[in-house]
Design a protein around this motif. Structure first.
Motif, PDB file in Angstrom:
ATOM      1  N   ILE A 196     -27.716  12.627  -9.010  1.00 36.71           N
ATOM      2  CA  ILE A 196     -27.883  13.737  -9.950  1.00 36.71           C
ATOM      3  C   ILE A 196     -27.381  13.364 -11.340  1.00 36.71           C
ATOM      4  N   ALA A 197     -26.289  12.613 -11.406  1.00 41.69           N
ATOM      5  CA  ALA A 197     -25.716  12.255 -12.704  1.00 41.69           C
ATOM      6  C   ALA A 197     -24.763  11.085 -12.555  1.00 41.69           C
ATOM      7  N   VAL A 198     -24.640  10.312 -13.627  1.00 39.02           N
ATOM      8  CA  VAL A 198     -23.623   9.259 -13.726  1.00 39.02           C
ATOM      9  C   VAL A 198     -22.585   9.736 -14.737  1.00 39.02           C
ATOM     10  N   ASN A 199     -21.314   9.597 -14.377  1.00 38.19           N
ATOM     11  CA  ASN A 199     -20.222  10.137 -15.189  1.00 38.19           C
ATOM     12  C   ASN A 199     -19.226   9.039 -15.556  1.00 38.19           C
TER      13      ASN A 199
ATOM     14  N   ALA B 266     -25.051  -0.060 -17.031  1.00 36.15           N
ATOM     15  CA  ALA B 266     -25.139  -0.219 -15.577  1.00 36.15           C
ATOM     16  C   ALA B 266     -25.401   1.089 -14.856  1.00 36.15           C
ATOM     17  N   ALA B 267     -25.718   2.164 -15.591  1.00 35.30           N
ATOM     18  CA  ALA B 267     -25.908   3.469 -14.959  1.00 35.30           C
ATOM     19  C   ALA B 267     -26.995   3.430 -13.890  1.00 35.30           C
ATOM     20  N   GLU B 268     -28.106   2.782 -14.169  1.00 35.46           N
ATOM     21  CA  GLU B 268     -29.201   2.716 -13.195  1.00 35.46           C
ATOM     22  C   GLU B 268     -28.766   1.992 -11.934  1.00 35.46           C
ATOM     23  N   ALA B 269     -28.027   0.900 -12.098  1.00 33.25           N
ATOM     24  CA  ALA B 269     -27.542   0.146 -10.938  1.00 33.25           C
ATOM     25  C   ALA B 269     -26.578   0.992 -10.115  1.00 33.25           C
ATOM     26  N   MET B 270     -25.722   1.741 -10.773  1.00 32.81           N
ATOM     27  CA  MET B 270     -24.784   2.600 -10.042  1.00 32.81           C
ATOM     28  C   MET B 270     -25.519   3.664  -9.241  1.00 32.81           C
ATOM     29  N   MET B 271     -26.560   4.263  -9.831  1.00 31.52           N
ATOM     30  CA  MET B 271     -27.307   5.283  -9.101  1.00 31.52           C
ATOM     31  C   MET B 271     -27.971   4.704  -7.859  1.00 31.52           C
ATOM     32  N   ALA B 272     -28.542   3.507  -7.984  1.00 29.33           N
ATOM     33  CA  ALA B 272     -29.208   2.889  -6.840  1.00 29.33           C
ATOM     34  C   ALA B 272     -28.213   2.590  -5.719  1.00 29.33           C
TER      35      ALA B 272
END
Length: 358
Positions: A181-184, A210-216
Motif C-alpha cells: 500500500i505504501a513505502v514509509n 529502492a522503494a520498488e524493490a522494498m515493495m516487491a
C-alpha cells in the motif's frame, strides 16, 4: 453503521480512529486512553497490566454484540470469544519472535541481516518486543554481557549491523497474497541507551530509489507468512541493497501517515482482506504526510488542553497528566503536496506545540 468492533492492546488510538472513520461503532481497551481515543470510541476501558486484558475483553463481549475483534500490541495472541479480524494467534506468535523471523527470512531466501556470531559491532535485540525498545549496538562480548545483566532472563538475538536508513512497507494481505500500500521512511529516536532505535515517526511516501524493490520483497514475504489484514515489513536500506528486518503481524504505527498520503482507509482494507478481498493494484500516493512523536525532555505535567490543536496532533494527553522524562507526550503531523512541504509544516507544528509541553 457497518458493525461493532472491539480494539484492544497497549496502544489503539490509530486503529480506533481509522475504524470510526470507516463507519464502525468502536469499543476500545487501551493502556493510555488519550483524549482523542476517548472522543472517538463509543466506550473505552483502560488497563495497567496486559494480564488484565482477557477479563476486560470478555466483559465487553458479554455486554455488547461485537462483530470483529482487532488486537494491537500486546493482544495479538489472545484467544477471544468473537470473530478475529487479522492474523491468527499462532501465526502472530511466530512473527512476534525475532529469532523465528530470522529463520523465516533464511528459509525463504528473503534478504535480511546475517546472524552475528562473535563478530562486532553487532545489533543486539530482545527476541520479543516492539518499537525497537532495548535494541542496542554492541561492540564487544562485554557489551553483550552488560545488556544481559541489565535485562536478565530476556532472550536475545545478535545480527550484523546494516548501515543505511530505516524504512517500512505497509501491506494488505489475505493469508496467501499481499499488496503493498505504501513505502514509509521511519524516524528513529537516536541518542544512546535503550531508546536509541525506538520508533518515533514516519514520512509517507518514501522517495528512496529502492522503494520498488522494498515493495516487491514485502509482498513476497507477507504472502508467504500467512498473515492477514494490515501487515508491515521493516527494512534497512543501504548502498548494497535492502535488508528485511522484521514482519509486524498487526496494524503499524505508520497507519496515520499512510492514510493521509494515500487517501485510503486502512481499517476498511483490513476488514476486506479478512474476507478475502484485496486491492486490485498498489495505490499511488496523493500527497505526503510526516509524523513525529514528541518525548518529554524532563518529568512534566501537561497543563494545556492540547485538544485545541487536534488539527495537527494526536495521542493527546488529558490536562493534568504526569509524564516521565523520555516518555511520549503527543504525536505531531505535517501534510503537504510533497515531502518537503509536509516536513516544513511538521516543523512549524512542532514549534507551535513545544511551548505547551516543555
Amino acid at each position: 453503521m457497518k458493525g461493532r468492533v472491539l480494539v484492544a492492546g497497549f496502544a489503539t488510538r490509530h486503529v480506533v480512529c481509522s475504524a470510526v472513520r470507516a463507519g464502525y461503532e468502536v469499543y476500545a481497551i487501551d493502556h493510555f486512553c488519550d483524549q482523542d481515543l476517548c472522543a472517538a470510541a463509543t466506550a473505552h476501558s483502560s488497563f495497567e497490566e496486559l494480564a488484565d486484558l482477557p477479563e476486560l475483553i470478555a466483559g465487553i463481549c458479554a455486554d455488547h454484540s461485537i462483530d470483529w475483534f482487532v488486537g494491537t500490541s500486546g493482544a495479538e495472541m489472545l484467544t477471544v470469544p468473537v470473530r478475529r479480524a487479522g492474523t491468527t494467534p499462532k501465526i502472530s506468535a511466530r512473527f512476534l519472535d525475532k529469532e523465528h523471523i530470522q529463520e523465516f527470512f533464511e528459509e525463504n531466501g528473503i534478504p535480511a541481516p546475517c546472524r552475528a556470531c562473535g563478530t562486532y559491532p553487532a545489533m543486539l535485540k530482545p527476541r520479543h518486543g516492539a518499537g525497537g525498545w532495548r535494541n542496542r549496538l554492541v561492540h564487544s562480548a562485554a557489551d553483550v554481557t552488560a545488556w544481559e545483566e541489565e535485562w536478565p532472563e530476556v532472550p536475545s538475538i545478535l545480527q550484523e549491523v546494516i548501515d543505511g536508513v530505516p524504512a517500512s512497507v505497509s501491506c494488505i494481505a489475505d493469508g496467501h497474497r499481499a499488496v503493498a500500500i505504501a513505502v514509509n521512511d521511519q524516524i528513529l529516536r537516536g541518542g544512546d541507551g535503550n531508546r536509541a532505535f525506538g520508533f518515533s515517526g514516519s514520512i509517507t511516501p518514501s522517495d528512496h530509489p529502492a522503494a520498488e524493490a522494498m515493495m516487491a520483497i514485502a509482498e513476497q514475504a507477507v504472502a508467504l507468512s500467512g498473515c492477514v489484514g494490515s501487515v508491515g515489513v521493516d527494512f534497512m536500506v543501504g548502498e548494497d541493497g535492502v535488508r528485511a528486518i522484521e514482519i509486524n503481524p498487526r496494524f503499524q504505527g505508520t497507519l496515520d501517515t499512510v492514510e493521509a498520503a494515500t487517501g485510503l482507509n486502512l481499517f476498511d482494507l483490513h476488514i476486506e482482506a479478512c474476507t478475502g478481498i484485496l486491492p486490485e493494484r498498489r495505490p499511488a500516493a496523493q500527497r505526503a504526510c510526516a509524523r513525529a512523536i514528541l518525548f518529554a525532555d524532563r518529568d512534566l505535567t501537561v497543563e494545556r488542553d492540547l485538544m485545541a490543536y487536534a488539527d495537527c496532533c494526536a495521542d493527546i494527553p488529558w490536562p493534568g497528566t504526569s509524564i516521565e522524562e523520555g516518555s511520549a507526550v503527543v504525536s505531531v503531523y505535517g501534510r503537504g503536496a510533497d515531502r518537503a512541504a509536509a516536513c516544513s509544516e511538521l516543523d512549524r507544528n512542532i514549534t507551535r506545540l513545544r511551548q505547551y509541553i516543555s
